[in-house]
Motif scaffolding. Structure first.
Motif, PDB file in Angstrom:
ATOM      1  N   LYS A 100       8.307   0.916  -1.196  1.00  0.00           N
ATOM      2  CA  LYS A 100       9.042   2.063  -0.662  1.00  0.00           C
ATOM      3  C   LYS A 100       9.317   3.115  -1.735  1.00  0.00           C
ATOM      4  CE  LYS A 100      11.145  -0.354   3.185  1.00  0.00           C
ATOM      5  NZ  LYS A 100      12.336  -0.825   3.850  1.00  0.00           N
ATOM      6  N   GLU A 101       9.610   2.675  -2.959  1.00  0.00           N
ATOM      7  CA  GLU A 101       9.892   3.635  -4.030  1.00  0.00           C
ATOM      8  C   GLU A 101       8.678   4.517  -4.311  1.00  0.00           C
ATOM      9  OE1 GLU A 101       9.745  -0.090  -5.525  1.00  0.00           O
ATOM     10  OE2 GLU A 101      11.087  -0.033  -3.810  1.00  0.00           O
ATOM     11  N   CYS A 102       7.497   3.935  -4.253  1.00  0.00           N
ATOM     12  CA  CYS A 102       6.264   4.700  -4.490  1.00  0.00           C
ATOM     13  C   CYS A 102       5.997   5.655  -3.332  1.00  0.00           C
ATOM     14  CB  CYS A 102       5.089   3.754  -4.691  1.00  0.00           C
ATOM     15  SG  CYS A 102       5.232   2.741  -6.183  1.00  0.00           S
ATOM     16  N   LYS A 103       6.239   5.190  -2.110  1.00  0.00           N
ATOM     17  CA  LYS A 103       6.076   6.048  -0.935  1.00  0.00           C
ATOM     18  C   LYS A 103       6.989   7.271  -1.053  1.00  0.00           C
ATOM     19  CE  LYS A 103       4.972   2.350   2.370  1.00  0.00           C
ATOM     20  NZ  LYS A 103       3.817   2.884   3.076  1.00  0.00           N
ATOM     21  N   THR A 104       8.248   7.021  -1.400  1.00  0.00           N
ATOM     22  CA  THR A 104       9.221   8.099  -1.538  1.00  0.00           C
ATOM     23  C   THR A 104       8.802   9.078  -2.622  1.00  0.00           C
ATOM     24  OG1 THR A 104      10.988   6.654  -0.778  1.00  0.00           O
ATOM     25  CG2 THR A 104      11.654   8.603  -2.015  1.00  0.00           C
ATOM     26  N   MET A 105       8.362   8.557  -3.761  1.00  0.00           N
ATOM     27  CA  MET A 105       7.921   9.402  -4.861  1.00  0.00           C
ATOM     28  C   MET A 105       6.765  10.298  -4.435  1.00  0.00           C
ATOM     29  SD  MET A 105       5.244   9.465  -7.387  1.00  0.00           S
ATOM     30  CE  MET A 105       4.666   7.790  -7.331  1.00  0.00           C
TER      31      MET A 105
END
Length: 182
Positions: A100-105
């Motif tokens: 999720k952190e990569c998606k958000t970034m």
């Protein structure tokens, strides 16, 4: 049309597979991961590629389908500092990250460019009845069931491939490859 793909796992490899078979010939993608035996049930890789970089193996596999394709593949760990520059020359971006952190970034960094982004949300488990495409803003499309993430459910080839095929459909629509029927 040049399609950028962030991540070459289940979603990324299968979106690329569907697009090259649909006539798209220009790609740019990256991933830092290697092919593992556990990937073979749902990703476009082969047993002989275990231990090799996913990005480079995906390029090799796509060129087996269309040797004239123009493919830039890089072993890269995407971060806030490099993702926008990596995809600067792409027309459409596929978000194919697990975390999720990569998606958000990606969404935070790429959405400012105005380029269309096609992302996935809810690709796990075996049920396919609730799969849908949602247009969340002028340049963001999300595909999946929006409920069942990989952190809580196992992944299965048929569902991952259906989401990837639906994402490919959005790319083809945006690229003008066929008229959208209402």
């Amino acid at each position: 049309m040049k399609v950028g793909i962030a991540g070459c796992g289940g979603i990324g490899s299968n979106v690329a597979y569907h697009l090259i078979r649909s006539g798209i010939v220009e790609f740019k993608f990256g991933d830092f991961d290697i092919v593992e035996s556990s990937n073979l049930n749902r990703q476009f890789f082969f047993h002989s590629q275990i231990g090799k970089a996913k990005a480079l193996c995906l390029k090799e596999n796509l060129l087996q389908i269309n040797p004239k394709a123009i493919i830039e593949a890089e072993v890269i760990h995407f971060e806030k500092e490099n993702i926008q520059n990596f995809f600067y020359d792409c027309d459409i971006i596929i978000e194919a990250f697990d975390k999720k952190e990569c998606k958000t970034m990606l969404l935070e960094e790429i959405s400012t460019t105005g380029k269309p982004i096609i992302a996935a949300s809810g690709i796990a488990d075996y049920d396919i009845e609730n799969l849908q495409i949602k247009k969340l803003s002028s340049n963001l499309y999300v595909v999946g069931d929006f409920m069942k993430g990989i952190e809580n459910y196992p992944t299965y080839s048929h569902k991952v491939n259906m989401v990837a095929a639906m994402m490919a459909k959005v790319v083809l629509e945006l690229g003008g490859y066929f008229e959208k029927k209402n």
